[in-house]
Write an enzyme that holds these catalytic residues in place. Structure first.
Site, PDB file in Angstrom:
ATOM      1  N   GLU A   1     -40.267  40.020 -28.061  1.00 18.52           N
ATOM      2  CA  GLU A   1     -39.680  41.136 -28.796  1.00 18.52           C
ATOM      3  C   GLU A   1     -40.641  42.311 -28.623  1.00 18.52           C
ATOM      4  OE1 GLU A   1     -38.972  40.424 -32.956  1.00 18.52           O
ATOM      5  OE2 GLU A   1     -38.242  42.470 -33.227  1.00 18.52           O
TER       6      GLU A   1
ATOM      7  N   ARG B   1     -46.910  26.311 -31.439  1.00 18.44           N
ATOM      8  CA  ARG B   1     -47.581  27.586 -31.268  1.00 18.44           C
ATOM      9  C   ARG B   1     -49.047  27.400 -30.916  1.00 18.44           C
ATOM     10  NH1 ARG B   1     -46.432  32.658 -33.398  1.00 18.44           N
ATOM     11  NH2 ARG B   1     -44.220  32.611 -33.529  1.00 18.44           N
TER      12      ARG B   1
ATOM     13  N   LYS C   1     -47.990  39.299 -34.705  1.00 18.75           N
ATOM     14  CA  LYS C   1     -47.969  40.717 -34.348  1.00 18.75           C
ATOM     15  C   LYS C   1     -47.960  41.600 -35.587  1.00 18.75           C
ATOM     16  CE  LYS C   1     -44.643  39.996 -31.431  1.00 18.75           C
ATOM     17  NZ  LYS C   1     -43.522  40.105 -30.499  1.00 18.75           N
TER      18      LYS C   1
HETATM   19  P1  ATP Z   1     -45.536  36.857 -33.568  1.00 14.77           P
HETATM   20  O1  ATP Z   1     -45.284  35.876 -34.674  1.00 14.77           O
HETATM   21  O2  ATP Z   1     -46.931  36.920 -33.116  1.00 14.77           O
HETATM   22  O3  ATP Z   1     -44.969  38.189 -33.844  1.00 14.77           O
HETATM   23  P2  ATP Z   1     -43.255  36.146 -32.099  1.00 14.77           P
HETATM   24  O4  ATP Z   1     -42.932  34.722 -31.868  1.00 14.77           O
HETATM   25  O5  ATP Z   1     -42.463  36.880 -33.100  1.00 14.77           O
HETATM   26  O6  ATP Z   1     -44.784  36.247 -32.337  1.00 14.77           O
HETATM   27  P3  ATP Z   1     -42.070  37.062 -29.715  1.00 14.77           P
HETATM   28  O7  ATP Z   1     -42.233  38.360 -29.033  1.00 14.77           O
HETATM   29  O8  ATP Z   1     -40.769  36.764 -30.349  1.00 14.77           O
HETATM   30  O9  ATP Z   1     -43.217  36.956 -30.778  1.00 14.77           O
HETATM   31  O10 ATP Z   1     -42.502  35.880 -28.752  1.00 14.77           O
HETATM   32  C1  ATP Z   1     -42.140  35.781 -27.402  1.00 14.77           C
HETATM   33  C2  ATP Z   1     -42.291  34.357 -26.975  1.00 14.77           C
HETATM   34  O11 ATP Z   1     -43.641  33.947 -27.126  1.00 14.77           O
HETATM   35  C3  ATP Z   1     -41.455  33.439 -27.840  1.00 14.77           C
HETATM   36  O12 ATP Z   1     -40.840  32.483 -27.018  1.00 14.77           O
HETATM   37  C4  ATP Z   1     -42.449  32.814 -28.763  1.00 14.77           C
HETATM   38  O13 ATP Z   1     -42.030  31.544 -29.176  1.00 14.77           O
HETATM   39  C5  ATP Z   1     -43.714  32.782 -27.912  1.00 14.77           C
HETATM   40  N1  ATP Z   1     -44.904  32.819 -28.755  1.00 14.77           N
HETATM   41  C6  ATP Z   1     -45.219  33.724 -29.694  1.00 14.77           C
HETATM   42  N2  ATP Z   1     -46.358  33.423 -30.319  1.00 14.77           N
HETATM   43  C7  ATP Z   1     -46.803  32.276 -29.743  1.00 14.77           C
HETATM   44  C8  ATP Z   1     -47.946  31.444 -29.943  1.00 14.77           C
HETATM   45  N3  ATP Z   1     -48.851  31.726 -30.865  1.00 14.77           N
HETATM   46  N4  ATP Z   1     -48.069  30.360 -29.164  1.00 14.77           N
HETATM   47  C9  ATP Z   1     -47.153  30.065 -28.234  1.00 14.77           C
HETATM   48  N5  ATP Z   1     -46.067  30.801 -27.989  1.00 14.77           N
HETATM   49  C10 ATP Z   1     -45.879  31.903 -28.733  1.00 14.77           C
HETATM   50 MG    MG Z   2     -40.276  36.910 -32.851  1.00 13.02          MG
END
Ligand code: ATP
Ligand code: MG
Length: 562
Positions: free
Chosen positions: A35, A262, A272
């Site tokens: 995102e 994660r 984020k």
């Molecule tokens: P955050 O919680 O940090 O905002 P998010 O999951 O909302 O992270 P996205 O941009 O939606 O962020 O994530 C893009 C991809 O990266 C998704 O498939 C998500 O599952 C993966 N991802 C995000 N954070 C992690 C993490 N800590 N470890 C492994 N994969 C991750």
């Molecule tokens: Mg997300």
């Protein structure tokens, strides 16, 4: 896949099973779906290495799909940064795609669901809707709008789209089961009214799809075979499948969602939202502050793509949540820089040494090996003269036998140069040592082949010739948080654990002259001190170094204890 590959991770095993059960290998397709609401962090790197790694393993395409369904938080700046970071990590996507490209298709499918009696418009207040949701142990109650006639739903939905309703006044809900043990299945929201401009679609839309509705359908449009996400989406899988059931043709590929744990890292936060807070409230100097766990921060800190890929590889893919020790990440960068970074001499806390028996005005350019770990690294010349800097910590007037550095009456070797002996020192009014007077053994020059050059003394010190030294700023970083898991405290905000000493700026360092023309991003081992990289703020007039990581290896110690 080749047989010699030792162990498959559980996701590879799932793929292997699907292939064994008849999935065409050419249909394998993956995606990385960020995102664009922030910069990528080391957790995302796990997902990037995983998805793009599967692409490489199976020679399958990997799409970069921006999951841009929430115009409130998304920006072009983030899109650009994300693309840059993925490429820097060494990966290339097949197609650059956006969920927003599918808004039209998603809208058509929503109409289809309404027509099938599988979706309805609800205009109750959000409080009312929340009350009807029930709890995990009690079923919810049906909305009075649940059986709204199809025609009415279609008309209302169109009005939602046309901007005739205020934000929060109407939603489109899937009609599933208000008694489902899975709360996500209790008539979840598909669309909400948002009168916001979108970074790509502008003001075209007044309604925006929810993640659950958009994600699986986007996977379907792109014919993604394995949609890999993190564990918190496991309960969403049922909904992912339900939404696909509604539109699946039965002929083409049907995506499947699978989950992995994660990546969490000790001594940092990774969401984020929290990283944005650190940036906006000025706790750090931007998303690429070298203390941030972002890819851009790590890059600026001096991490290499190789080290981050290695970290992903050794920390592996797990089914259960866990925390990876940040020392493992540090181990990975040290290991890579040990093999690749040229050795140089720099003095961070200088004290002057005068070699009293060295001729006035004489200058020698001594051979210095660039990297003993790399036989192709060659050597360079470092200048030596009568006055040099050494580290303040490397000299004591008196010390016990364990102090293998310079003390009065004793000898040490100057790296690449001579053996010197401390004879006396001068102090200022506060007792600080201002000058050390030494003599040198003329015949002890390193590499000169004489008996004296082979003479062993206990300590070897790094140094720089004062006349030739280049003044530099050195930024020393420590962990941004003092707590191993700053966001795991229920009663305390993670910001209470910010380390007040996470950045120490030293403006009085000196480096050997070979560094004068170093460029932003160049990496070095400052001998005996650590690995350093040239920061973006560096100019020809003022060199600025970031300490990537000190030399001492905390990971080896941790491993040893196990
Ligand atoms: P955050 O919680 O940090 O905002 P998010 O999951 O909302 O992270 P996205 O941009 O939606 O962020 O994530 C893009 C991809 O990266 C998704 O498939 C998500 O599952 C993966 N991802 C995000 N954070 C992690 C993490 N800590 N470890 C492994 N994969 C991750
Ligand atoms: Mg997300």
């Amino acid at each position: 896949m080749s047989e010699e590959k030792k162990s498959l991770n559980f996701l590879e095993q799932i793929i292997e099973e699907d292939l064994a059960n008849g999935l065409d290998k050419n249909k394998l397709r993956f995606r990385f779906p960020p995102e664009p609401n922030g910069y990528l962090h080391i957790g995302h790197a796990a997902s990037i290495c995983l998805n793009f790694g599967l692409g490489l393993t199976y020679n399958a395409p990997v799409n970069l799909r921006f999951d841009d369904t929430n115009p409130v938080k998304e920006e072009q700046e983030y899109v650009d940064a994300i693309k840059n970071d993925i490429q820097w990590l060494g990966f290339q996507w097949e197609n650059e795609l956006y969920s927003s490209d599918y808004f039209g298709q998603l809208y058509q499918w929503a109409i289809l669901l309404i027509k099938k009696g599988k979706a309805y418009v609800d205009d109750q207040s959000s409080e009312e809707i929340a009350k009807q949701k029930g709890t995990p142990t009690e079923p919810g109650t049906n909305s009075p709008n649940r059986n709204r006639p199809v025609e009415e739903n279609l008309a209302l939905f169109e009005k939602m789209k046309n901007g005739e309703f205020e934000e929060g006044s109407h939603i489109l809900r899937a009609k599933i089961d208000m008694a489902s043990p899975n709360m996500l299945m209790r008539d979840p929201i598909m669309y909400r009214v948002l009168r916001k401009s979108h970074h790509r679609t502008g003001d075209t839309w007044n309604i925006y799809p929810m993640y659950d509705w958009a994600h699986g359908e986007s996977d379907y449009i792109e014919q993604i075979s394995h949609s890999i996400c993190t564990l918190e989406f496991k309960p969403h899988r049922q909904l992912y499948d339900w939404f696909l059931d509604q539109i699946y043709s039965g002929k083409d590929l049907r995506p499947k969602q699978r989950e992995f744990a994660r990546r969490n890292l000790s001594y940092t936060v990774m969401s984020k939202r929290k990283l944005l807070q650190l940036v906006e409230e000025g706790h750090v100097n931007g998303w690429d502050d070298p203390r941030m766990p972002t890819i851009s921060g790590l890059r600026r800190r001096g991490y290499t793509p190789e080290s981050i890929r290695k970290f992903s590889e050794v920390s592996g893919i797990s089914k259960r949540d866990n925390v990876t020790d940040v020392a493992l990440l540090e181990f990975c960068i040290k290991d890579h820089l040990n093999k690749t970074a040229p050795r140089v001499m720099a003095v961070l806390n200088p004290v002057k040494v005068i070699i009293t028996n060295y001729p006035e005005g004489k200058e020698e350019w001594l051979d210095a090996e660039n990297n003993p770990e790399d036989e192709n690294a060659g050597s360079r010349k470092v200048p030596f003269s009568k006055e040099i800097y050494i580290e303040q910590e490397d000299f004591r007037e008196e010390a016990n036998k364990k102090f293998f550095r310079l003390k009065l009456g004793k000898e040490v070797r100057l790296k690449n140069a001579y053996i010197i002996k401390a004879e006396s020192c001068k102090k200022d009014a506060e007792g600080n040592i201002t000058e050390i007077h030494c003599t040198y053994d003329e015949k002890s020059k390193s590499g000169s082949g004489t008996e004296e050059s082979k003479r062993r003394v206990k300590g070897t010190l790094h140094w720089v010739s004062i006349a030739h030294a280049v003044h530099a700023e050195v930024r020393l970083y420590d962990r941004l948080f003092t707590d191993e898991a700053p966001d795991a405290h229920k009663d305390k905000d993670f910001k209470e654990f910010i380390n007040p000493n996470s950045l120490v700026i030293n403006t009085n360092a000196f480096v050997e002259p070979s560094l004068q023309d170093a460029r932003i991003g160049d990496k070095f081992q400052f001998q005996r001190l650590g690995y350093f990289t040239i920061d973006n703020d560096s100019t020809a007039e003022r060199l600025v170094f970031n300490r990537t990581v000190p030399l001492r290896d905390s990971w080896a110690k941790i491993e040893h204890k196990k």
